[in-house]
Design an enzyme around this catalytic site. Structure first.
Site, PDB file in Angstrom:
ATOM      1  N   ARG A  45       0.826  -1.121  -0.001  1.00 15.99           N
ATOM      2  CA  ARG A  45       0.124  -0.095  -0.194  1.00 15.99           C
ATOM      3  C   ARG A  45       1.041   1.193   0.149  1.00 15.99           C
ATOM      4  O   ARG A  45       2.173   0.940   0.177  1.00 15.99           O
ATOM      5  CB  ARG A  45      -1.198  -0.019   1.092  1.00 15.99           C
ATOM      6  CG  ARG A  45      -0.713  -0.697   2.488  1.00 15.99           C
ATOM      7  CD  ARG A  45       0.575  -0.160   3.165  1.00 15.99           C
ATOM      8  NE  ARG A  45       0.357   1.313   3.279  1.00 15.99           N
ATOM      9  CZ  ARG A  45       1.042   2.334   3.491  1.00 15.99           C
ATOM     10  NH1 ARG A  45       2.685   1.902   3.808  1.00 15.99           N
ATOM     11  NH2 ARG A  45       1.138   3.506   3.813  1.00 15.99           N
ATOM     12  N   ALA A  63       0.758   5.228  -2.224  1.00 18.30           N
ATOM     13  CA  ALA A  63       0.768   5.342  -3.761  1.00 18.30           C
ATOM     14  C   ALA A  63       2.063   5.033  -4.517  1.00 18.30           C
ATOM     15  O   ALA A  63       2.022   4.512  -5.553  1.00 18.30           O
ATOM     16  CB  ALA A  63       0.555   6.981  -3.765  1.00 18.30           C
ATOM     17  N   ARG A  78      -7.225  -0.716  -7.450  1.00 14.38           N
ATOM     18  CA  ARG A  78      -7.879   0.402  -6.370  1.00 14.38           C
ATOM     19  C   ARG A  78      -7.998   1.521  -7.157  1.00 14.38           C
ATOM     20  O   ARG A  78      -7.146   1.991  -8.237  1.00 14.38           O
ATOM     21  CB  ARG A  78      -6.648   0.487  -5.390  1.00 14.38           C
ATOM     22  CG  ARG A  78      -6.412  -0.604  -4.305  1.00 14.38           C
ATOM     23  CD  ARG A  78      -5.726  -0.233  -3.132  1.00 14.38           C
ATOM     24  NE  ARG A  78      -6.468   0.459  -2.420  1.00 14.38           N
ATOM     25  CZ  ARG A  78      -5.814   1.104  -0.955  1.00 14.38           C
ATOM     26  NH1 ARG A  78      -4.603   0.574  -0.936  1.00 14.38           N
ATOM     27  NH2 ARG A  78      -6.410   1.793  -0.305  1.00 14.38           N
ATOM     28  N   GLN A 107      -2.329   2.351   9.823  1.00 13.05           N
ATOM     29  CA  GLN A 107      -0.863   2.600   9.101  1.00 13.05           C
ATOM     30  C   GLN A 107      -0.061   3.454   9.792  1.00 13.05           C
ATOM     31  O   GLN A 107       1.229   3.170   9.835  1.00 13.05           O
ATOM     32  CB  GLN A 107      -1.307   3.033   7.714  1.00 13.05           C
ATOM     33  CG  GLN A 107      -1.971   2.296   6.795  1.00 13.05           C
ATOM     34  CD  GLN A 107      -3.326   2.645   6.517  1.00 13.05           C
ATOM     35  OE1 GLN A 107      -3.927   3.176   7.679  1.00 13.05           O
ATOM     36  NE2 GLN A 107      -4.045   2.127   5.339  1.00 13.05           N
ATOM     37  N   ASP A 166      -1.975  10.553  -2.283  1.00 17.15           N
ATOM     38  CA  ASP A 166      -2.495   9.435  -3.158  1.00 17.15           C
ATOM     39  C   ASP A 166      -2.547   9.930  -4.675  1.00 17.15           C
ATOM     40  O   ASP A 166      -2.516   9.292  -5.493  1.00 17.15           O
ATOM     41  CB  ASP A 166      -3.621   8.807  -2.694  1.00 17.15           C
ATOM     42  CG  ASP A 166      -3.203   7.687  -1.371  1.00 17.15           C
ATOM     43  OD1 ASP A 166      -3.224   8.520  -0.516  1.00 17.15           O
ATOM     44  OD2 ASP A 166      -2.583   6.592  -1.591  1.00 17.15           O
ATOM     45  N   LYS A 206      -5.178   9.792   2.585  1.00 15.06           N
ATOM     46  CA  LYS A 206      -5.692   9.037   3.693  1.00 15.06           C
ATOM     47  C   LYS A 206      -6.886   9.834   4.222  1.00 15.06           C
ATOM     48  O   LYS A 206      -6.810  11.026   4.844  1.00 15.06           O
ATOM     49  CB  LYS A 206      -4.732   8.610   4.670  1.00 15.06           C
ATOM     50  CG  LYS A 206      -5.536   7.526   5.387  1.00 15.06           C
ATOM     51  CD  LYS A 206      -6.054   6.360   4.969  1.00 15.06           C
ATOM     52  CE  LYS A 206      -5.118   5.658   4.041  1.00 15.06           C
ATOM     53  NZ  LYS A 206      -5.989   4.549   3.247  1.00 15.06           N
TER      54      LYS A 206
END
Lengths: 373, 373
Positions: free
Chosen positions: B57, B59, B98, B211, B252, B263
């Protein structure tokens, strides 16, 4: 186990006195929604621990529990020689259980004052019990009125939206579990639900203790109110996209100038509400005002709790409640339990007396009898 | 198990190719910090699942993994008759793993374009591998430069504070785990740490997948950087009390006008930073810009993930990783994975080319070669 159907109406409260009047019974809120257990508080120490460890929590309920705690102190003082001194000392201990909710000090001082007026031991016990029960019934009545007053706000939004769903966002649990009945922030929600208004509640999970995803979700689910649990991170995004019509939260302490201490993260939601023109209301009974304070950011004490409440998360797995470690074993955490939302971000205060602006002038007009001490 | 000492320097990356060049090896980030496990991706399906399920995970790392995924597609296409069509189809599948991180599309399109130029199967395989590795090394180089550029901001605050601790707040993980080396938001932090500047990092836990408390805390701890995990609710309170000097986050996808998707919850921190005059910086390589978009709020697709990521929390207990249920069994949840911070709230963008304002004019001046397609 108490009856759980329609549990948020008058079938059960989070606190009550045993039939022999010697034990305070409370729902142990640490175990919800996974276990419905009743804890028994038999001494001042039990009361202090229940408050400290969030077995009972929520500003009004902390006040009510503490009020009964003074009654237990009077019961226990019966055989002591200097019972007034003893009572004052016990009250000081109760008041220091948690620092932020003003209801704690307010309730203890109220019960203590009545208790000290009585001359005999049995008179003190009776006085303490009477005053504690008066506080309980006043809080119930006040929450009911908060519901009636706040209902108008929701009804108005519903009308404006042509009866489409009104989306309400709330943070933490300011429900009947945090009070005695109705709740503060939830009182207008329950009132609107009973009126048949189409509502949906966004429930902030409210880390670290998840009072939203554990308690508010449980309350709303039991009552049949449509709700969706979201992370504390999500509210801003929802407001940016028109998915929140109104925010309603509770308060642990509000200054006479309208600064609102509430569960950590409330301030972030107030900022997002302001940035997106979403009305941001605080529902509170007058017992949550601190008439002595003018600057919430500087003056309201913010509790620091055990970092392990962040490092570990408690949940349910295979029939048991378990704590699991989230962080690396060696990473420290800091657990600020409350924050202060400045009055400038608050659209209005929903109180038992009506709705007012969060300004010293308007609060004073609504509560002219209240003076700083 | 790979060496874990000073793991954030060049000893290990979150992704590498096996010696026979047939398998992508990645750290399985779902298990950190409790287990350090390496997963093997042998097919396009493995790559897609690893991205979908957040085994990889962040970007830039999603982009790099996807780039290697195109290489795997080329390897697998060897025996197919219409290998170009096959490659294009496989790339489409990878790109839909995604929706929010633009690096995914960017990297796949880059590798695909080079691959399609080659005429033979072996030529395509070589071209895909070369381009994927070029992307990897460019991202490493870009993160290094982001570190050098962002270092100046931290050094300046340190000077202004007479070398007292600089407190940096970050959200989610934009560390080397999310990239390949250095990280984006963490690159200036590691650079400052190496220079001996006294820094301390507030790590947002970043619900629902934690995270921050799992990955950023682990990275910083391994490197010896002082840090404290906090709830996502706490940042506003810290900023109100002068306990945050600068916020640095990753992205991202950032529009050519400077709107930043990151996020979920990033927007709330940006609001708090603005309300308290705390500088709010976004660190990103040019691969995270979407040159086609002008209005982030309207145009950037926001991923909705499995509600059970909110209803359950994963952690470590008695030697095993477990999921525990937080909410009532019957309460629904909604899992918005990202939000968009409007450019007006961003103090600046830290890129490999330097720091610029989050405006179309300044971004265009910094990247004059980049045009919308």
């Amino acid at each position: 186990m108490p009856k759980q159907e329609k549990i948020c109406s008058k079938h059960i409260r989070p606190i009550w006195l045993s039939q022999n009047l010697k034990v305070i019974k409370v729902i142990d809120q640490r175990l919800l929604p996974h276990r419905f257990m009743v804890a028994e508080l038999k001494s001042v120490d039990d009361v202090i621990n229940a408050i400290k460890e969030t077995c009972v929590r929520g500003a009004p309920l902390i006040g009510v529990t503490a009020a009964y705690g003074v009654y237990l102190a009077a019961l226990n003082a019966e055989d002591k020689p200097a019972s007034n001194d003893f009572l004052i000392k016990e009250c000081k201990r109760i008041k220091s259980a948690r620092p932020t909710a003003i209801n704690l000090t307010w309730a203890v001082d109220k019960v203590l004052a009545e208790t000290l007026k009585a001359k005999t031991s049995s008179g003190k016990i009776k006085a303490a019990l009477n005053e504690a029960e008066r506080i309980v019934e006043t809080e119930v009545e006040n929450c009911k009125k908060i519901g009636e007053n706040g209902l108008n706000l929701i009804a108005e939004i519903s009308r404006r939206k042509d009866n489409q769903t009104v989306n309400i966002l709330t943070h933490c649990n300011a429900g009947w579990l945090a009070c005695v009945e109705y709740g503060t922030a939830t009182a207008p929600i329950y009132a609107a639900f009973e009126k048949g208004i189409d509502i949906h509640v966004w429930v902030d999970e409210t880390r670290p203790l998840n009072q939203g995803s554990r308690l508010t979700a449980w309350e709303l689910g039991k009552q049949g109110v449509k709700h969706t649990v979201i992370t504390d991170n999500a509210g801003g995004h929802l407001m940016q996209h028109g998915m929140v019509d109104i925010v309603i939260v509770g308060s642990d302490r509000t200054t006479r100038t309208g600064d609102v201490a509430n569960k950590i993260g409330t301030y972030l939601k107030a900022l997002a509400a302001r940035d997106n023109n979403v009305p941001f209301y605080v529902a509170l009974p007058s017992s949550a005002f601190d008439w002595n304070l003018k600057d919430g950011l500087k003056e309201i004490p913010i509790e620091m709790r055990d970092p392990d409440e962040i490092r570990y998360v408690q949940g349910f797995d295979q029939g048991a409640i378990k704590s699991v470690l989230i962080t690396p074993e060696s990473s420290p955490a800091a657990n600020f339990a409350f924050d202060v939302t400045p009055a400038r971000l608050v659209t209005g205060l929903i109180t038992e007396k009506g709705i007012c602006k969060a300004t010293e002038h308007d609060i004073n007009n609504m509560f002219p009898e209240s003076k700083s001490t």
